[in-house]
Each structure stands twice: as structure tokens, then as C-alpha cells.
Design a protein around this motif. Structure first.
Motif, PDB file in Angstrom:
ATOM      1  N   UNK A 110      45.627  36.941  40.912  1.00  0.00           N
ATOM      2  CA  UNK A 110      44.900  35.805  40.365  1.00  0.00           C
ATOM      3  C   UNK A 110      43.704  35.495  41.260  1.00  0.00           C
ATOM      4  N   UNK A 111      42.555  35.313  40.650  1.00  0.00           N
ATOM      5  CA  UNK A 111      41.362  34.991  41.426  1.00  0.00           C
ATOM      6  C   UNK A 111      40.427  34.125  40.592  1.00  0.00           C
ATOM      7  N   UNK A 112      39.820  33.156  41.246  1.00  0.00           N
ATOM      8  CA  UNK A 112      38.785  32.344  40.608  1.00  0.00           C
ATOM      9  C   UNK A 112      37.462  32.827  41.179  1.00  0.00           C
ATOM     10  N   UNK A 113      36.660  33.433  40.341  1.00  0.00           N
ATOM     11  CA  UNK A 113      35.443  34.092  40.822  1.00  0.00           C
ATOM     12  C   UNK A 113      34.172  33.383  40.375  1.00  0.00           C
ATOM     13  N   UNK A 114      34.289  32.165  39.909  1.00  0.00           N
ATOM     14  CA  UNK A 114      33.130  31.433  39.399  1.00  0.00           C
ATOM     15  C   UNK A 114      31.987  31.415  40.406  1.00  0.00           C
ATOM     16  N   UNK A 131      56.232  44.274  44.086  1.00  0.00           N
ATOM     17  CA  UNK A 131      55.093  44.540  43.205  1.00  0.00           C
ATOM     18  C   UNK A 131      53.780  43.968  43.735  1.00  0.00           C
ATOM     19  N   UNK A 132      53.821  43.114  44.734  1.00  0.00           N
ATOM     20  CA  UNK A 132      52.618  42.420  45.206  1.00  0.00           C
ATOM     21  C   UNK A 132      51.525  43.379  45.681  1.00  0.00           C
ATOM     22  N   UNK A 133      51.877  44.380  46.441  1.00  0.00           N
ATOM     23  CA  UNK A 133      50.860  45.309  46.967  1.00  0.00           C
ATOM     24  C   UNK A 133      50.243  46.155  45.861  1.00  0.00           C
ATOM     25  N   UNK A 134      51.055  46.522  44.873  1.00  0.00           N
ATOM     26  CA  UNK A 134      50.503  47.288  43.750  1.00  0.00           C
ATOM     27  C   UNK A 134      49.548  46.418  42.935  1.00  0.00           C
TER      28      UNK A 134
END
Length: 166
Positions: free
Chosen positions: A77-81, A66-69
Motif C-alpha cells: 500500500x502506498x499513497x503517491x499523491x 508474503x510481505x517480502x514478495x
């Protein structure tokens, strides 16, 4: 503005979606197997010895397939601050750079994962559990996932570069 995408990018997306469907199927089987184990243990007091090993392999498959999808859907998960505070041009450059790093990392999954799976195959390495699973089978999830992730990182990089040319 509609972004132009190449036909091979749609193929990459379809492959990643197929991986997600396979992961969903593994998750369904995992739920059924664990439910079976709960019912059997509750009604008979006896545990099935193969369930734990099989469940681990299914859970590995869910994550790797499932990682590529998830990348395709921008669901990682991303920290976009700090990223959100950048100008659009700098944000685009940073995104291209991080996609390139992700591509290199994923290619390492392919190379090292293939080496690992081939070594396990050559040694005839099997699990110590009741199933005696040839370990090259679950190990092959690493390079398969790496290929799908590499293709998706490549597609994202192409999309981000194309955005700057418009």
C-alpha cells in the motif's frame, strides 16, 4: 532500457517467491481448516478447540511470509499523491531513502524478533490453548520475515541506485 541486476538479486527474488508460495500453502490450509470447522460445528454442534489457535498461527504465517514478495512486486500500500509530483531525480532520491529506512526497520525485525524468539525458547514459553504450542515457533516468523524484507529492500535500493547511473 533493461536494468542490470546482480545474480544475488535473482536469488533474493527466488527466496521471496518461495516465501510467497509457503504463504499461499498456509492460506490453503487455513481455508481447509476453517471449512472443516464450519462443517463439523454445523453437523455436530461441537466446536474443535484447536482450530482457532491453529488458524491464528496460519494467518500470521501468511502475512509475514508474503510481505517480502509483495515488496518485490511493488504491491505494498502506498499513497503517491505527493511523490508523483516530484521530478524524476527527486523521486529516485526519495525512493532510495525510503528503501534505506525500510531496510533499517526490517533489520530491527531480525534483531528484536530473534531476541523475542530466543527468549521464548529459553523460557519454554507455550501457548495457553489446547495445542500448548511452543511460542518460539510462531515468533520465529518475525525474524524470518525480517530477513526476507531486508534482502528485498537491499535489492530495491541497488536497483534504484543503478537506475541513476544510466
Amino acid at each position: 532500457m533493461q536494468l542490470h541486476r546482480y545474480s544475488f538479486q535473482y536469488t533474493i527474488d527466488a527466496l521471496c517467491k518461495a516465501g510467497a508460495w509457503l504463504a499461499a500453502l498456509c492460506l490453503l490450509v487455513l481455508a481447509l481448516v476453517v471449512s472443516y470447522e464450519v462443517v463439523v460445528r454445523y453437523t455436530t454442534g461441537v466446536s474443535s478447540s484447536w482450530i482457532q489457535e491453529f488458524s491464528v498461527y496460519l494467518m500470521m504465517a501468511v502475512g509475514f511470509l508474503a510481505a517480502a514478495y509483495a515488496l518485490q512486486m511493488n504491491s505494498h500500500f502506498a499513497i503517491t499523491f505527493f511523490v508523483d509530483k516530484l521530478s524524476p531525480a527527486k523521486r529516485r532520491r526519495l525512493t532510495i531513502t525510503t528503501n534505506a529506512v525500510g531496510l533499517c526497520y526490517s533489520l530491527m525485525f531480525v534483531v528484536k524478533g530473534t531476541d523475542m524468539a530466543m527468549a521464548m525458547y529459553a523460557l519454554g514459553d507455550t501457548s495457553t490453548g489446547l495445542m500448548q504450542t511452543p511460542l518460539w515457533l510462531p515468533a520465529s516468523l518475525v525474524p524470518i520475515s525480517g530477513v526476507l524484507l531486508s534482502l528485498q529492500f537491499l535489492s530495491h535500493t541497488i536497483d534504484n541506485i543503478a537506475q541513476g547511473s544510466h
